[in-house]
Design a protein around this motif. Structure first.
Motif, PDB file in Angstrom:
ATOM      1  N   THR A 128       0.827  -1.215   0.000  1.00 54.24           N
ATOM      2  CA  THR A 128       0.000   0.000   0.000  1.00 54.24           C
ATOM      3  C   THR A 128       0.857   1.260   0.000  1.00 54.24           C
ATOM      4  O   THR A 128       0.387   2.327  -0.408  1.00 54.24           O
ATOM      5  N   ARG A 129       2.110   1.140   0.431  1.00 54.43           N
ATOM      6  CA  ARG A 129       2.983   2.305   0.554  1.00 54.43           C
ATOM      7  C   ARG A 129       4.155   2.287  -0.415  1.00 54.43           C
ATOM      8  O   ARG A 129       4.726   3.338  -0.728  1.00 54.43           O
TER       9      ARG A 129
ATOM     10  N   ALA B 179       8.606   4.801  -3.004  1.00 53.35           N
ATOM     11  CA  ALA B 179       7.477   5.247  -2.186  1.00 53.35           C
ATOM     12  C   ALA B 179       6.337   5.696  -3.087  1.00 53.35           C
ATOM     13  O   ALA B 179       6.542   6.444  -4.047  1.00 53.35           O
TER      14      ALA B 179
ATOM     15  N   THR C 247       6.505   9.577   2.682  1.00 53.67           N
ATOM     16  CA  THR C 247       6.331   8.683   3.831  1.00 53.67           C
ATOM     17  C   THR C 247       7.608   8.651   4.652  1.00 53.67           C
ATOM     18  O   THR C 247       8.639   9.214   4.263  1.00 53.67           O
TER      19      THR C 247
END
Length: 485
Positions: free
Chosen positions: A71-72, A346, A350
């Protein structure tokens, strides 16, 4: 690196991460192993600076665990793979995440690596294994050494050519490596050396030689595709990789792969389908030759399956019973993962590991050999010990501690194909031969885009029926302490 400056001092730290400038010492002949040495000196997370270009490398388990969060983070096509795109374009390995052909090819080709499909490839793997054995028998009779990495490369090239594309490279009929392999190796070397070019220097001759090699790869692949198409209307739908690419429609929109992308996928599979697997088997044979106690356990496992038969006919299901042989292969991949690095970027701004600020799109390179030497592997991670891969040991360890095939949705699609092929061949070879480290070989790891033991040879003598009569492998045998490397 210069022997007078083996560990350049950090110029400063970036968010508690050392920045090591190697511009003066240069990247050396083995850049990945150079970064390994830098990590041993400065820790498992550092920025390598080369001619003003910064690359963040990590081998820290907590950071790699964070990078596995889909997800990241997503796969990054880093500078090395950007260079590989010059001859593989949008193949599965080098495609950008948002290129339509990646998802289309992935969805179309996934069935080719399901369990049922692997069963169909098994006879081809066995057929090519026999070619290798015939060649090694001739060397054994003549008392000649075998070049392990070269012969593993011949074997895996013929396997992926036949199993994936119905194309026979006939590698064991040649005294020298197939021209495709020579061109491929030079292309991979070009992709690596291009990373360390001194700004402003003239590389036109190297680039022209690369283009000739890339054109040769494309020509060979065009011949592979043409041979399939010309062999008749039913040949295209053969159920292998090439058949799927020529005929299968994407389940969502009914589209097929375009001709250019089929070429890119074939190049990708011919490279990735044999180069990494041959390196993995070569490292495994190196460690077996250096650790007689481990070799004996692998032989006992194979002997328990095939008895005193010099020429067994392994079944598909039997390969799944070679659990200790698989542990040996995994342990070789731990110490020297042949695809030694992969990159992630990324998806948005983040904090990596809660402490390292990353901008959206910023890349991080995971260095597999250092991840595989982290404290989670015990007090002596340099020790070759297949007991690290018992079912109990694996269950007790983070799944992110072992990443020889990448991570996430972009992990190697053919990993089960490679592991089946390699496990079967290792067992067949140790069942048939005594391995002799005649040259007292000292490991030298050659880098292109992958890793292999350079110049590794063995001499062989046939095992006898009496050699194969052993007590069954006890249940605790996989925990037998290995010798120190």
């Amino acid at each position: 690196m210069s022997p007078t400056a083996p560990h350049p001092q950090p110029t400063h730290s970036l968010h508690d991460i050392p920045v090591v400038d190697i511009s003066d010492t240069g990247p050396g002949r083995t850049p990945l192993q150079q970064v390994m040495e830098l990590m041993r000196a400065h820790g498992p997370a550092l920025v390598r600076r080369l001619h003003g270009r910064d690359t963040l490398f990590v081998g820290d388990l907590d950071l790699v665990t964070d990078l596995a969060d889909e997800t990241r983070f997503a796969k990054a096509v880093g500078p090395a793979l950007e260079n590989v795109r010059a001859f593989a374009a949008d193949g599965l390995f080098t495609a950008y995440n948002d290129e339509p052909n990646w998802a289309k090819a992935h969805d179309i080709l996934m069935p080719a690596f399901a369990l049922g499909s692997l069963r169909t490839y098994h006879p081809v793997m066995l057929r090519v294994a026999r070619r290798l054995i015939d060649s090694w028998d001739r060397c054994a009779r003549a008392g000649q050494p075998v070049n392990v990495p070269d012969d593993m490369t011949r074997m895996t090239l013929d396997t992926i050519g036949l199993a994936g594309f119905g194309y026979d490279f006939g590698s064991f009929e040649r005294d020298e490596p197939h021209p495709f392999v020579e061109s491929m190796v030079r292309c991979l070397e070009w992709s690596m050396t291009r990373l360390s070019r001194t700004p402003g220097s003239d590389h036109s001759a190297a680039d022209a030689a690369f283009r000739a090699d890339a054109d040769h790869l494309a020509q060979v692949v065009d011949e592979v595709i043409a041979a399939r198409v010309d062999s008749g209307p039913n040949a295209a739908d053969a159920g292998d990789l090439l058949g799927l690419m020529l005929t299968a429609k994407h389940p969502a929109d009914g589209t097929t792969l375009d001709t250019a992308n089929i070429r890119n996928q074939v190049i990708t599979f011919l490279i990735a389908g044999h180069e990494t697997t041959s390196g993995a088997m070569s490292f495994a044979l190196y460690y077996l030759a250096k650790h007689p106690a481990v070799l004996q356990l692998v032989q006992r496992e194979a002997d328990a399956l095939w008895g005193d038969a010099a020429d067994p006919e392994p079944t598909f299901d039997e390969i799944g019973r070679l659990t200790y042989t698989r542990q040996v292969l995994n342990e070789a991949l731990r110490l020297w993962p042949t695809a030694a690095a992969f990159s992630r970027h990324a998806r948005e701004d983040t904090l990596l590991g809660g402490r390292i600020p990353l901008r959206a799109g910023q890349a991080v390179t995971v260095l597999g050999p250092m991840l595989h030497r982290q404290p989670v592997w015990g007090d002596n991670p340099e020790l070759f010990d297949p007991a690290r891969f018992t079912a109990e040991a694996e269950a007790a360890r983070s799944p992110h501690a072992f990443k020889p095939f990448g991570t996430g949705e972009r992990a190697c699609i053919g990993r089960q194909f490679a592991l089946h092929e390699a496990t079967m061949l290792l067992a067949m070879l140790v069942h048939r031969y005594r391995l002799h480290d005649h040259a007292d070989y000292a490991l030298t790891v050659k880098e292109t885009l992958t890793l292999k033991p350079e110049g590794f040879t063995l001499t062989l003598t046939p095992r006898t029926a009496a050699d194969r009569v052993q007590a069954p492998l006890p249940g605790a045998a996989a925990q037998h302490p290995a010798q120190a490397s």
